[in-house]
Design an enzyme around this catalytic site. Structure first.
Site, PDB file in Angstrom:
ATOM      1  N   LYS A   1       0.836  -1.204   0.000  1.00  0.00           N
ATOM      2  CA  LYS A   1       0.000   0.000   0.000  1.00  0.00           C
ATOM      3  C   LYS A   1       0.877   1.262   0.000  1.00  0.00           C
ATOM      4  CE  LYS A   1      -3.726  -2.511   0.145  1.00  0.00           C
ATOM      5  NZ  LYS A   1      -3.171  -3.784  -0.328  1.00  0.00           N
TER       6      LYS A   1
HETATM    7  C1  LIG Z   1      -9.362  -4.067  -2.318  1.00  0.00           C
HETATM    8  C2  LIG Z   1      -8.715  -4.817  -1.193  1.00  0.00           C
HETATM    9  N1  LIG Z   1      -9.474  -5.296  -0.205  1.00  0.00           N
HETATM   10  C3  LIG Z   1      -8.947  -5.957   0.841  1.00  0.00           C
HETATM   11  C4  LIG Z   1      -7.591  -6.174   0.934  1.00  0.00           C
HETATM   12  C5  LIG Z   1      -7.049  -6.965   2.076  1.00  0.00           C
HETATM   13  O1  LIG Z   1      -6.111  -6.275   2.846  1.00  0.00           O
HETATM   14  P1  LIG Z   1      -4.922  -7.053   3.582  1.00  0.00           P
HETATM   15  O2  LIG Z   1      -3.952  -7.493   2.561  1.00  0.00           O
HETATM   16  O3  LIG Z   1      -4.366  -6.034   4.515  1.00  0.00           O
HETATM   17  O4  LIG Z   1      -5.542  -8.202   4.295  1.00  0.00           O
HETATM   18  C6  LIG Z   1      -6.758  -5.694  -0.067  1.00  0.00           C
HETATM   19  C7  LIG Z   1      -5.323  -5.913   0.045  1.00  0.00           C
HETATM   20  O5  LIG Z   1      -4.506  -5.957  -0.741  1.00  0.00           O
HETATM   21  C8  LIG Z   1      -7.320  -5.010  -1.178  1.00  0.00           C
HETATM   22  O6  LIG Z   1      -6.563  -4.539  -2.176  1.00  0.00           O
END
Ligand SMILES: Cc1ncc(COP(=O)(O)O)c(C=O)c1O
Length: 370
Positions: free
Chosen positions: A184
């Protein structure tokens, strides 16, 4: 001369992060403490959200938010088919049935009308997803939710610092989640923030994430909860990263414009349309091209790592039997033609120029498929 591989993802870490983590270790306070309090306050200022909790990652943040909303088991939640798997898996684990909708071909986000069309008597929630660094029209989707008595949970995993008409993504609905995974704009390594509007919902979130009790160290548990806490080390990292966000935004925008200029005029290529209502902090440089596989191969051969766009949720093997069959042609096209180029702090202007010249060169050659 050996060309260094351009990675798709690369966190920007330096002295401020090392010093912040060293300070935690020197304080000998590892669980959520002073760094978490500072990070929470700074995130509150950034987002305007009155109630902020941390979660171990965006996936569990969405799951936690859905648990706290306590929606009827088996009810339907409307989710765009173009998103990371976690949007749907969090819903399934929370006992909900994902109903998938198609997205706008230009902004890649689902429009309020698409949500409205999919509402049935079984619907309990809407999940707008903010994708690739711009905000979906969650303002209107949240209004729709309020009008129809539906919960709105925003997946703002990719949208730290991104606003829609001046309001931060993830703060329009009942609850929103931003991820701080290492790919991110800013990162805690793993981690997420869950933002709630309503104090009662915020309280449920804070109870569930802490074993169903107000504070650690007590052994009376008001409700069933889990452990969704993070560490002060992660929060210290996140806080140091947050200070970099203005620079990250400026540098990514500059790199985005460099890519866009260098690729301008290629007739076989289409870029994501930028919504003038939304801020933009580029998450990747996404492009659409029917000859995407050739571009991918040419760039890989030149040590430039690219990434495809999301495999559409309606085709995910693990969701078969859990969702109804749907046709989502835009999601299919985005997967079939979509390519993401790296845009992080480690990508130099020279890398951008080299990437674009490989793309131009490849597209000027006869297609191997013809
Ligand atoms: C659109 C979206 N939703 C949810 C997530 C999930 O986040 P995390 O990787 O922190 O679990 C991501 C992560 O890349 C994402 O891009």
């Amino acid at each position: 001369m050996q060309i260094q591989r351009v990675q798709q993802v690369q966190p920007w870490i330096g002295r401020p992060e090392t010093e912040a983590i060293e300070a935690c270790l020197e304080r000998n306070w590892l669980t959520e403490g002073p760094a978490a309090a500072a990070f929470r306050q700074n995130l509150g200022q950034l987002t305007g959200s009155p109630h902020i909790s941390f979660a171990p990652n965006g996936t569990l943040g969405l799951f936690l938010a859905l648990l706290a909303l306590d929606l009827p088991r088996g009810s339907e939640i409307i989710i765009p088919g173009f998103t990371f798997m976690a949007s749907a898996s969090a819903a399934v684990f929370a006992g909900l049935k994902p109903v998938l909708i198609d997205v706008d071909p230009n902004t890649f986000a689902a429009r309020p009308e698409a949500f409205e069309r999919a509402i049935t008597s079984r619907t309990s929630a809407l999940m707008p997803v903010h994708i690739y660094g711009q905000a979906a029209n969650a303002a209107e989707i949240a209004q729709l939710g309020r009008r129809r008595g539906l919960a709105v949970i925003e997946d703002a995993a990719q949208a730290c610092g991104v606003r829609y008409r001046g309001q931060h993504a993830g703060t329009f609905g009942d609850v929103g989640v931003i991820s701080f995974f290492a790919d991110k704009s800013i990162t805690m390594g793993e981690g997420a923030v869950v933002m709630a509007r309503d104090p009662a919902l915020a309280r449920r979130i804070s109870l569930i994430r802490n074993q169903g009790r107000e504070s650690s160290g007590t052994f009376v548990h008001e409700m069933l909860g889990m452990n969704f806490r993070v560490t002060d080390l992660q929060c210290a990292l996140g806080n140091a990263q947050l200070a970099r966000l203005p620079q990250v935004r400026a540098d990514r925008l500059r790199r985005y414009n460099l890519y866009a200029e260098a690729l301008a005029g290629l007739p076989q290529m289409r870029l994501m349309r930028l919504d003038p209502n939304s801020d933009f902090i580029p998450f990747r440089f996404p492009l659409l091209c029917p000859r995407m596989p050739e571009l991918r191969e040419a760039l890989e051969n030149a040590s430039i790592q690219t990434r495809s766009m999301f495999y559409p949720l309606h085709r995910q093997p693990c969701l078969q039997g859990l969702i109804d069959a749907v046709d989502l042609p835009i999601c299919d096209t985005l997967f079939g033609e979509g390519l993401c180029l790296p845009i992080h702090q480690g990508v130099s202007d020279e890398d951008v120029r080299r990437t674009c010249s490989i793309i131009r060169h490849t597209l000027m050659q006869e297609s191997v498929a013809c």
